[in-house]
Design a protein around this motif. Structure first.
Motif, short mmCIF file in Angstrom:
data_model
loop_
_atom_site.label_atom_id
_atom_site.label_comp_id
_atom_site.label_asym_id
_atom_site.label_seq_id
_atom_site.Cartn_x
_atom_site.Cartn_y
_atom_site.Cartn_z
N LYS A 170 -16.49 -6.14 45.96
CA LYS A 170 -17.61 -6.92 46.79
C LYS A 170 -19.05 -6.72 46.00
CE LYS A 170 -14.46 -8.12 50.04
NZ LYS A 170 -14.20 -9.36 49.83
N ILE A 171 -18.97 -6.80 44.66
CA ILE A 171 -20.07 -6.71 43.89
C ILE A 171 -20.48 -8.15 43.12
CG2 ILE A 171 -21.07 -5.69 41.94
CD1 ILE A 171 -19.45 -3.17 42.61
N LYS A 172 -21.50 -8.47 42.94
CA LYS A 172 -22.02 -9.87 42.45
C LYS A 172 -22.93 -9.72 41.12
CE LYS A 172 -21.55 -13.25 46.58
NZ LYS A 172 -22.34 -14.05 47.13
N ALA A 197 -19.27 -18.67 37.32
CA ALA A 197 -18.58 -19.95 38.05
C ALA A 197 -17.71 -19.44 39.28
CB ALA A 197 -17.31 -20.55 37.24
N ALA A 198 -17.42 -17.98 39.37
CA ALA A 198 -16.66 -17.47 40.73
C ALA A 198 -17.87 -16.75 41.55
CB ALA A 198 -15.89 -16.14 40.00
N GLY A 199 -19.16 -17.01 41.16
CA GLY A 199 -19.80 -16.66 42.18
C GLY A 199 -20.77 -15.39 41.97
N GLY A 200 -20.54 -14.57 40.75
CA GLY A 200 -21.17 -13.33 40.29
C GLY A 200 -22.52 -13.77 39.66
N THR A 201 -23.29 -12.78 39.65
CA THR A 201 -24.52 -12.87 38.78
C THR A 201 -24.41 -11.86 37.50
OG1 THR A 201 -25.63 -13.56 40.82
CG2 THR A 201 -26.98 -12.85 39.05
N VAL A 202 -24.79 -12.36 36.43
CA VAL A 202 -24.98 -11.83 35.12
C VAL A 202 -26.26 -11.35 35.06
CG1 VAL A 202 -24.63 -11.46 32.65
CG2 VAL A 202 -22.87 -12.63 33.96
N VAL A 203 -26.41 -10.03 35.46
CA VAL A 203 -28.12 -9.53 35.42
C VAL A 203 -28.62 -8.93 34.15
CG1 VAL A 203 -28.16 -9.35 37.92
CG2 VAL A 203 -27.62 -7.23 36.41
N TYR A 204 -27.56 -8.65 33.34
CA TYR A 204 -27.76 -8.27 31.99
C TYR A 204 -26.63 -8.50 31.04
CZ TYR A 204 -28.67 -4.93 28.17
OH TYR A 204 -28.87 -4.47 26.69
N GLN A 205 -26.90 -8.96 29.61
CA GLN A 205 -25.78 -9.11 28.96
C GLN A 205 -26.30 -8.80 27.56
OE1 GLN A 205 -24.82 -13.37 28.46
NE2 GLN A 205 -23.32 -12.92 26.56
N GLY A 206 -25.42 -7.88 26.80
CA GLY A 206 -25.86 -7.71 25.53
C GLY A 206 -24.74 -7.03 24.61
N ALA A 207 -24.99 -7.15 23.42
CA ALA A 207 -23.71 -6.80 22.42
C ALA A 207 -24.41 -5.49 21.54
CB ALA A 207 -23.82 -8.02 21.42
N ILE A 208 -23.57 -4.45 21.67
CA ILE A 208 -23.91 -3.21 20.76
C ILE A 208 -22.88 -2.94 19.72
CG2 ILE A 208 -24.07 -0.66 21.32
CD1 ILE A 208 -24.52 -1.51 24.45
N ASP A 209 -23.50 -2.60 18.73
CA ASP A 209 -22.89 -2.16 17.55
C ASP A 209 -21.96 -1.02 17.82
OD1 ASP A 209 -22.33 -0.38 14.94
OD2 ASP A 209 -22.86 -2.35 14.18
N ALA A 210 -20.58 -0.92 17.66
CA ALA A 210 -19.52 0.03 18.11
C ALA A 210 -19.99 1.45 17.53
CB ALA A 210 -18.11 -0.37 17.53
N ASN A 211 -21.04 1.48 16.40
CA ASN A 211 -21.30 2.72 15.85
C ASN A 211 -22.50 3.24 16.29
OD1 ASN A 211 -18.98 3.18 14.24
ND2 ASN A 211 -19.71 1.61 12.78
N GLN A 212 -23.12 2.46 17.26
CA GLN A 212 -24.47 2.79 17.77
C GLN A 212 -24.47 4.30 18.39
OE1 GLN A 212 -26.93 -0.20 19.64
NE2 GLN A 212 -27.69 1.12 21.38
N PRO A 213 -25.12 5.52 17.93
CA PRO A 213 -24.93 6.69 18.85
C PRO A 213 -25.64 6.81 20.00
CG PRO A 213 -26.72 6.79 16.68
CD PRO A 213 -26.02 5.31 16.77
N ASP A 214 -26.61 6.03 20.43
CA ASP A 214 -27.57 6.26 21.53
C ASP A 214 -27.60 5.15 22.34
OD1 ASP A 214 -29.44 7.25 23.48
OD2 ASP A 214 -31.11 7.03 22.28
N LEU A 215 -26.89 5.11 23.44
CA LEU A 215 -26.74 4.16 24.52
C LEU A 215 -27.69 4.13 25.34
CD1 LEU A 215 -22.84 3.37 24.53
CD2 LEU A 215 -24.58 2.54 22.93
N LEU A 216 -28.51 5.25 25.63
CA LEU A 216 -29.51 5.39 26.84
C LEU A 216 -30.39 4.19 26.91
CD1 LEU A 216 -30.15 6.88 29.32
CD2 LEU A 216 -31.74 8.38 27.59
N PRO A 217 -30.97 3.79 26.11
CA PRO A 217 -31.72 2.60 26.23
C PRO A 217 -31.28 1.18 26.80
CG PRO A 217 -32.48 3.58 24.02
CD PRO A 217 -31.33 4.22 24.42
#
Length: 398
Positions: A170-172, A197-217
């Motif tokens: 029950k998360i949108k 289309a199913a009623g959800g809201t994408v509030v953030y979308q991003g592509a991350i390099d698989a080797n990126q060491p720091d994901l905190l930002p």
């Protein structure tokens, strides 16, 4: 006897056997010697977890058939080339297996980005292909008439994950992230509009390099955007483990719902907190524990044979092993039916009847080469991991 000119020959071939886009018939299989199956996994590099797991199943399936006498007394020979998680190397390896080795059937590549790069090369070689990858564009009966998907499509996978987030949790508000591989970018491209289309809201979308060491930002931006669920699409266990580790370090109690590798043994080995709380990954009813705590009987029998042969499943996913195992059976059934050419192998698979496997029962037709059943695609609970198997995620009806 009347002779056929080239035009007549092409027309006759098309009518008789499932014509190829090239208009040329494939050569008949060799009548002696081993029956060659080509397998194109990434055994090294960023996408290797899938290839290693599936490869155990392919090898076991071939070994089991050979121990039983092969096919009509002929052994199966598995010819493997490591793509090293590199699309260019995958293309070169596909060309070698189809043209130099002249394999009867090619399985793979095992990674969608590599498979996208190889599709045209394999089609031009007129080699039947079984594909374990999800990306929708890999199946096109007009462009790739000899390519069959022995796995769900991205539409099926995305629909299962989206339904779980929207209808059960029950998360949108969701953050959809991917890696920068062909699989990751194609998945995000497909799933974001499906979720909306199913009623959800994408509030953030991003592509991350698989080797990126720091994901905190990146994770901070997701939280600030109001994400109440994270939906990652990557086959890279290092990246997925970093997402889970940073989530824990942030004390961010948000569910993570996404790709099957979230629950793999390789991902678990990299976790600071191996309990995988609120982590749900795509899985399949055939390879999940039911309400009674047991596997389906066919799967349980398979697991027993794996254990007897000392095939490891504790550091991978059982469905990867099962999917690979089914390939040997699909090839064997086609050749036992009397198929001697690529078109005849395709005609056997195209019959519109179930081809029974451990991972699934595949049904293909000349009009649709996506053969995996919709209802078998589910979400499972990562912290229930046991020898590559999971419980269904909470909320599914019995």
């Amino acid at each position: 006897m009347a002779t056929l000119n080239r035009r007549q020959f092409v027309q006759a071939s098309a009518a008789a056997g499932g014509a190829l886009a090239t208009g040329l018939a494939s050569p008949a299989l060799a009548q002696s010697g081993p029956i060659k199956i080509g397998w194109l996994p990434a055994l090294t590099g960023a996408s290797s977890s899938t290839g290693i797991g599936i490869g155990r199943g392919v090898a076991f399936g071939v070994a089991e058939l050979n121990a039983a006498g092969g096919i009509g007394g002929r052994k199966l020979e598995l010819i493997i080339r490591d793509t090293q998680s590199d699309p260019t190397k995958a293309v070169n390896a596909a060309s070698e297996l189809t043209r130099s080795e002249k394999v009867a059937v090619l399985y793979g590549p095992g990674n969608s980005g590599e498979a996208l790069a190889c599709s045209a090369v394999i089609a031009r070689s007129r080699t039947p292909q079984l594909n374990p990858c999800f990306v929708d564009e890999l199946m096109d009966v007009e462009k790739y008439p000899l390519a069959f998907r022995a796995a769900p499509s991205n539409q099926q996978v995305g629909a299962a994950a989206n339904r779980y987030v929207l209808d059960i949790l029950k998360i949108k508000e969701a953050a959809v992230i991917s890696d920068t591989t062909g699989y990751g970018t194609a998945s995000a491209k497909a799933f974001v509009p499906m979720l909306a289309a199913a009623g959800g809201t994408v509030v953030y979308q991003g592509a991350i390099d698989a080797n990126q060491p720091d994901l905190l930002p990146d994770m901070m931006r997701m939280r600030s955007a109001g994400a109440r669920a994270i939906m990652p699409w990557s086959v890279n266990p290092g990246l997925l483990a970093r997402i889970l580790n940073v989530r824990a370090a942030m004390n961010w109690d948000v569910p993570v719902v996404g790709q099957t590798t979230l629950g793999s043994g390789q991902t678990r080995a990299l976790l600071d907190r191996p309990e995988w709380e609120k982590v749900y990954q795509t899985n399949f009813r055939s390879c999940c524990f039911g309400e009674n705590g047991a596997l389906p009987q066919r799967t349980a029998d398979f697991v027993g044979r794996l254990k007897a042969a000392k095939v490891e499943t504790g550091d991978t996913l059982l469905w990867w092993v099962a999917a690979g195992y089914d390939v040997a059976g699909l090839v064997a059934a086609a050749i036992r039916s009397g198929a001697e050419t690529a078109e005849q192998i395709a005609a056997h698979w195209n019959a519109g009847k179930p081809h029974a496997g451990v991972y699934g029962n595949y049904v293909w037709t000349p009009q649709d080469h996506n053969g995996y059943p919709d209802n078998d695609v589910v979400m499972s609970q990562a912290n229930s991991f046991q020898d590559g198997v999971f419980k269904l995620a909470p909320g599914y009806a019995a």
